[in-house]
Design an enzyme around this catalytic site. Structure first.
Site, PDB file in Angstrom:
ATOM      1  N   ASP A   1       4.382   2.510  -4.703  1.00 28.07           N
ATOM      2  CA  ASP A   1       5.472   1.596  -5.063  1.00 28.07           C
ATOM      3  C   ASP A   1       5.792   1.552  -6.556  1.00 28.07           C
ATOM      4  OD1 ASP A   1       2.882   0.437  -5.120  1.00 28.07           O
ATOM      5  OD2 ASP A   1       3.642  -1.609  -4.887  1.00 28.07           O
TER       6      ASP A   1
ATOM      7  N   GLU B   1       1.007  -1.607  -3.489  1.00 32.40           N
ATOM      8  CA  GLU B   1      -0.162  -1.957  -4.323  1.00 32.40           C
ATOM      9  C   GLU B   1       0.188  -3.096  -5.257  1.00 32.40           C
ATOM     10  OE1 GLU B   1      -2.669  -2.520  -7.505  1.00 32.40           O
ATOM     11  OE2 GLU B   1      -0.726  -1.585  -7.841  1.00 32.40           O
TER      12      GLU B   1
END
Ligand SMILES: [Zn+2]
Ligand SMILES: [Zn+2]
Length: 447
Positions: free
Chosen positions: A105, A172
């Site tokens: 991400d 994350e």
């Protein structure tokens, strides 16, 4: 015009400028050369990932890019594990199972690096406010090195035995992706690993260096909300009120004693009040105030001490302020939280014993643990005590010239998550891919 190298010294200098000066591998393999040959193609992938970041749990295109490449390499690939996660499995005979993780991400940050491949993407997260999106944490270097590692391990499959599980992890940055993958059957539907490896790029270390922390490496991260209720009224008549701003101020000051007076000085802890909101106008005493805290620790015990202490202080100060019983503070701790990351010491020593002669001692160093958080911790913790050994290490990304200027005090280096963070990506990727490939092969030797 081709560069003509006349002397051994010039050859070394040229190699150093390419980041290739460290001694060749003790095993005498050609891993470094092979990765260097692939760098132009890998950098194309990196620039594409960098220019097209996606927010947590929205890594749809990113996951597809990774899955497509892993299928082409011969992995069995499953998408959509934990919403947008990717699991790629390669069975290569009897032996241990090693899992290699990259997170996928980007962040809601407007990129300011000025790079030609800077992200111009925008997205609208849950907050409803449209924002730029940037790989400001360097997860694009993680994914590119992960692909390079897969390529090298496929090419070298005669030299190792076991099962390789490569995962692209979502989300994350919000601390939820690892748990989402495990909750979705990562350890039930796919081979459960004996070892889990990952790296993170580092904004405080020179490009191409490796840092590791045996034992605790990153902290427990708790987000705590405190809602204070007072008795509102006119600012000129405070005796008719119970002022939640004065109460909140007392709580903020008293919280400082948790770390200075209650925590064991040998055990690091952080309590930061990052947000304090109350009131609307000069002459009105509000009836409510809200505090938002980040709380960091390593062990379960020190985490519990801090959270209990916050509840006790909020309540104690409210009593001292004469808040009515039915208006006591509400303290809520976000669930789930990000647990502290522990690097198994034997695994860390074993991997670094292999990497140190490979890269040279000046490029591989033990470094202090930090109070940042990583949900990489979940792969070890959620597996059950002693089931899965884990190691995450740092790979420095700061260009040498910037590092030198920072050491002279001329510039302040940007941190991870900064809109200016521009790692020297080719060095990060080449170093990380070599380290992950070598470490994985070390853990899965061909008998
Ligand atoms: Zn981050
Ligand atoms: Zn990160």
């Amino acid at each position: 015009m081709p560069m003509i190298i006349r002397t051994a010294a010039a050859l070394l200098a040229a190699a150093a400028s390419l980041g290739l000066a460290a001694p060749a591998s003790a095993q005498g393999d050609d891993l470094r050369t092979a990765i260097a040959a692939d760098m132009p193609r890998l950098m194309e992938l990196y620039r594409d990932l960098h220019a097209n970041p996606e927010l947590s749990f929205e890594e749809v295109e990113t996951a597809r890019k990774l899955a497509t490449r892993m299928r082409a390499l011969g992995f069995e690939v499953t998408e959509g594990v934990g919403k947008t996660g990717v699991v790629a499995v390669l069975r290569n005979g009897d032996g241990p199972t090693v899992m290699v993780r990259a997170d996928m991400d980007g962040l809601p940050v407007v990129e300011q690096t000025g790079l030609p491949y800077a992200s111009t993407r925008t997205a609208t997260p849950a907050s409803g406010v449209t924002t730029g999106v940037m790989h400001a944490c360097g997860h694009d270097t993680h994914m590119t090195a992960w692909i390079a590692t897969a390529e090298q391990l496929v090419r070298r499959r005669e030299a190792w035995r076991g099962t390789l599980v490569m995962i692209g992890q979502p989300a994350e940055e919000i601390g939820l992706g690892a748990k989402a993958m495990i909750d979705d059957g990562l350890y039930a539907r796919f081979p459960k690993p004996d070892y889990v490896l990952a790296f993170h790029d580092a904004a405080q270390f020179a490009a191409g260096t490796i840092g590791y922390s045996p034992g605790w490496a990153l902290a427990n991260v708790d987000s705590v909300d405190i809602k204070l209720r007072g008795v509102g009224g006119h600012g000129a008549y405070p005796h008719t009120t119970r002022d939640p701003i004065v109460l909140g101020s007392a709580i903020v000051m008293r919280l400082q004693t948790l770390v200075s007076r209650e925590a064991n000085p040998a055990e690091p802890a952080v309590v930061t009040v990052g947000s304090f909101h109350a009131g609307a106008k000069h002459n009105i005493i509000s009836d409510e105030a809200r505090l938002q805290l980040t709380v960091r620790s390593y062990s379960d015990q020190s985490r519990q001490m801090l959270l209990d202490g916050i509840r006790r202080i909020a309540r104690g100060e409210a009593i001292a302020a004469g808040i009515p019983d039915d208006r006591m503070p509400e303290v809520s701790v976000e669930d789930p939280y990000t647990p502290a990351t522990f690097n198994d010491e034997a695994l860390t020593r074993r991997v670094m014993a292999g990497l140190t002669p490979r890269f040279g001692a000046e490029r591989v160093r033990q470094v202090p643990a930090v109070m940042g958080g990583e949900d990489f911790s979940q792969f070890r913790r959620m597996a059950g005590e002693g089931e899965v050994e884990a190691l995450i290490f740092w790979v420095g990304g700061v260009p040498a010239e910037q590092m030198a200027r920072a050491e002279r005090g001329e510039i302040q280096l940007p941190s991870l998550h900064s809109p200016y963070w521009a790692p020297e990506a080719d060095k990060v990727i080449a170093t990380a891919a070599e380290a992950l490939t070598a470490a994985t092969m070390d853990l899965m030797p061909a008998r």
